[in-house]
Scaffold this active site. Structure first.
Site, PDB file in Angstrom:
ATOM      1  N   HIS A 150       1.755   3.892   3.543  1.00 26.89           N
ATOM      2  CA  HIS A 150       2.514   2.659   3.754  1.00 26.89           C
ATOM      3  C   HIS A 150       3.969   2.822   3.287  1.00 26.89           C
ATOM      4  O   HIS A 150       4.292   3.696   2.476  1.00 26.89           O
ATOM      5  CB  HIS A 150       1.857   1.484   3.027  1.00 26.89           C
ATOM      6  CG  HIS A 150       1.888   1.616   1.519  1.00 26.89           C
ATOM      7  ND1 HIS A 150       3.027   1.388   0.767  1.00 26.89           N
ATOM      8  CD2 HIS A 150       0.913   1.949   0.643  1.00 26.89           C
ATOM      9  CE1 HIS A 150       2.758   1.571  -0.512  1.00 26.89           C
ATOM     10  NE2 HIS A 150       1.487   1.918  -0.611  1.00 26.89           N
ATOM     11  N   THR A 183      -0.278   0.973  -7.787  1.00 28.46           N
ATOM     12  CA  THR A 183      -0.600  -0.198  -6.972  1.00 28.46           C
ATOM     13  C   THR A 183      -1.905   0.040  -6.236  1.00 28.46           C
ATOM     14  O   THR A 183      -1.931   0.712  -5.210  1.00 28.46           O
ATOM     15  CB  THR A 183       0.522  -0.470  -5.940  1.00 28.46           C
ATOM     16  OG1 THR A 183       1.789  -0.245  -6.528  1.00 28.46           O
ATOM     17  CG2 THR A 183       0.423  -1.894  -5.415  1.00 28.46           C
ATOM     18  N   GLU A 207      -6.708   2.022  -1.492  1.00 23.75           N
ATOM     19  CA  GLU A 207      -6.140   2.882  -2.527  1.00 23.75           C
ATOM     20  C   GLU A 207      -7.123   3.089  -3.677  1.00 23.75           C
ATOM     21  O   GLU A 207      -8.056   2.294  -3.874  1.00 23.75           O
ATOM     22  CB  GLU A 207      -4.824   2.277  -3.048  1.00 23.75           C
ATOM     23  CG  GLU A 207      -4.094   3.089  -4.123  1.00 23.75           C
ATOM     24  CD  GLU A 207      -3.729   4.521  -3.721  1.00 23.75           C
ATOM     25  OE1 GLU A 207      -4.654   5.321  -3.446  1.00 23.75           O
ATOM     26  OE2 GLU A 207      -2.529   4.844  -3.701  1.00 23.75           O
ATOM     27  N   TRP A 208      -6.924   4.165  -4.417  1.00 22.92           N
ATOM     28  CA  TRP A 208      -7.677   4.451  -5.639  1.00 22.92           C
ATOM     29  C   TRP A 208      -7.686   3.185  -6.500  1.00 22.92           C
ATOM     30  O   TRP A 208      -6.645   2.552  -6.693  1.00 22.92           O
ATOM     31  CB  TRP A 208      -6.977   5.582  -6.385  1.00 22.92           C
ATOM     32  CG  TRP A 208      -7.769   6.291  -7.440  1.00 22.92           C
ATOM     33  CD1 TRP A 208      -8.416   5.736  -8.493  1.00 22.92           C
ATOM     34  CD2 TRP A 208      -7.949   7.708  -7.559  1.00 22.92           C
ATOM     35  NE1 TRP A 208      -9.002   6.702  -9.270  1.00 22.92           N
ATOM     36  CE2 TRP A 208      -8.724   7.931  -8.719  1.00 22.92           C
ATOM     37  CE3 TRP A 208      -7.532   8.807  -6.816  1.00 22.92           C
ATOM     38  CZ2 TRP A 208      -9.076   9.200  -9.145  1.00 22.92           C
ATOM     39  CZ3 TRP A 208      -7.891  10.075  -7.243  1.00 22.92           C
ATOM     40  CH2 TRP A 208      -8.661  10.279  -8.383  1.00 22.92           C
TER      41      TRP A 208
END
Length: 246
Positions: free
Chosen positions: A11, A23, A113-114
């Site tokens: 992104h 984030t 995401e992680w």
């Protein structure tokens, strides 16, 4: 011979990516500059004579986070079907490079995401300070240590391995090595996040997260994964290709 690819797109820039804050679950928008750069990326890389040829895409995976979904919108692929989410902003003013992309868009938590857990919203130096106060030392490495209260490297490995298996069985095995023009191309686009996409790339070539090479993928960056020798058993990272001359 047909050799399908996977395009991994991170992104665009956000306020937190600018200052290095982790984030994961926090859903924040792209910056104005982040949107501009993604529009430029779409113009440069998407089209019939570009890296990403929309009509050759077999499937598109997008993270549930709006920063990834907005990035997809701004790439301007000329998708035929409606988006599976409410648009996160104005559509690109330019006409898409093509209007013949019929790939299905799938929003999936497999490529979120992680999960940074206790480290959400803080920087790497702050994480090391926090760990030192807890007696864990300052030598934190997400690929080895994971995140307290969040995901471990094993958790992330399981998640991306399942997606890789799905891509290879459903989209790549049926077409790889076949004469061009006799089968669909089978390209895949994934729009997601920095750590999860780097983990995906490591697992694509069979490396464990602790031992894998240190990949970089800047905000708005695009990488390419594929195979050597038109062979499903020889996954590879595509470091670069020549320009197409019309």
């Amino acid at each position: 011979m047909t050799t399908p690819r996977v395009f991994i797109a991170r992104h665009g820039e956000t306020e937190w990516s600018l200052n290095g804050r982790h984030t994961g679950t926090t859903d924040i928008p792209l910056t104005e500059n982040g949107e501009k750069r993604i529009r430029a990326t779409g113009k440069a890389l998407v089209g019939n004579d570009r890296l990403i040829v929309p009509k050759q895409l077999a499937h598109i995976y997008v993270s549930p986070r709006k920063r990834a979904q907005r990035t997809f919108e701004l790439l301007n692929l000329g998708i035929k079907d409606p988006l599976p989410w409410a648009s996160h902003g104005a559509q690109p003013a330019d006409e898409p490079a093509t209007d013949d992309c019929r790939a299905r868009i799938e929003v999936t938590p497999a490529i979120r995401e992680w999960d940074y857990g206790d480290y959400e919203g803080i920087t790497s130096p702050e994480i090391r300070d926090l760990r030192e106060k807890k007696g864990l030392g300052r030598g934190w490495d997400i690929w080895r240590d994971g995140c307290e209260g969040g995901e471990s490297p094993e958790d992330v490995t399981k998640r991306v391995d399942e997606l890789i298996s799905e891509i290879r069985s459903k989209f790549h095995t049926p077409v790889i090595g076949k004469p061009k023009g006799t089968v669909p191309c089978g390209d895949i686009l994934i729009v997601a996040h920095g750590h999860i996409l780097r983990a995906f790339a490591m697992r694509w070539v069979g490396k464990t997260l602790p031992e894998g090479p240190a990949f970089l993928l800047e905000a708005g960056g695009v990488g390419t994964l594929s195979y050597e020798h038109h062979n499903i058993n020889e996954p590879a990272i595509f470091l670069g290709g020549a320009f197409i001359i019309g």
